[in-house]
Design an enzyme around this catalytic site. Structure first.
Site: not given
Ligand code: ZN
Length: 186
Positions: A52, A57, A101-102, A143-144, A147
Site C-alpha cells: 500500500g 508518503q 509502514c514504508l 492503514h493507507e 495516512h
Molecule cells: Zn504506512
C-alpha cells in the site's frame, strides 16, 4: 501523439516529516498530473515491495492511496485498489494483526482495527464507487486511508509497545536508517 513515459521511483517520506501529519486535500479533477502521480506511486510501491502507498508518503498533499496485496501468494487474485478521495462510511468487527509502514522502516506492531469497512471513493472518471471489504485488504486500506488524515500506525500502539520502538523512531527521525528503497531528503 501518444508516447509512454517511464514511471519514476519516488523517494519515500519518513516518520518525523510534517507531510505525514497533514490532512490531505481532495482531488477535484483527474488530469495528466494526477495520472502521472498514480503511475509513479504504483511503480514506487512495487519497487519498495509495499502492499500500500499513500500520497503523503511521496510528499504529495492529495487524497490518493493505493492498495495492492496481490504480491502475497494467498491474495494473488485480489485486484489492486486505487482510492481517490476515500471515505470510510461504516465499520464492523475487530481484528488484531502485525503492521509495518514504508515510512517507518524496521518498526512493527500489533494493531487492532475494525475488520470490515464500507467505503466510498472516486474512480478515474470521478464517479463515486462504494465497496465493502474485510480481512487483510480492509486492514491495508484502513492503514493507507489513515495516512490521508495524518495518522500513522504507531499512533495506535500502547505505551508499552511504544517504549519498545522509541529508539528506532528516533533513528528514523535522524535519518539514520538504511532501506533498499530511496528515502526523501529535505
Ligand atoms: Zn504506512
Amino acid at each position: 501523439l501518444n508516447f509512454y513515459i517511464m514511471p519514476l521511483q519516488l523517494p519515500i517520506t519518513t516518520y518525523g516529516m510534517d507531510v505525514l501529519r497533514k490532512t490531505t486535500k481532495p482531488v477535484e479533477k483527474i488530469d495528466n498530473k494526477i495520472i502521472e502521480l498514480i503511475d509513479n506511486m504504483f511503480y514506487t510501491m512495487i519497487n519498495a515491495y509495499g502492499i500500500g502507498l499513500a500520497a503523503p508518503q511521496v510528499n504529495s498533499d492529495l487524497s490518493i492511496c493505493l492498495v495492492d496485496i496481490s504480491c502475497i501468494d494467498e491474495y494473488k487474485d485480489v485486484k489492486p485498489l486505487i482510492l481517490i478521495n476515500p471515505v470510510i462510511l461504516d465499520s464492523h468487527g475487530e481484528s488484531t494483526k502485525d503492521e509495518g509502514c514504508l515510512s517507518i522502516p524496521d518498526v512493527r506492531g500489533e494493531i487492532t482495527r475494525p475488520d470490515k469497512i464500507f467505503l466510498k471513493y472516486n474512480d478515474f472518471d470521478m464517479n463515486e464507487v462504494k465497496i465493502e471489504i474485510d480481512g487483510f485488504l480492509s486492514r491495508v486500506a484502513q492503514h493507507e486511508i489513515d495516512h490521508l488524515h495524518g495518522k500513522l500506525f504507531v499512533d495506535y500502539l500502547s505505551k508499552e509497545s511504544m517504549s519498545k520502538v522509541k529508539s528506532q523512531l528516533r533513528k528514523i527521525q535522524k535519518r539514520k536508517v538504511e532501506t533498499d528503497y530511496p528515502l526523501y531528503e529535505d
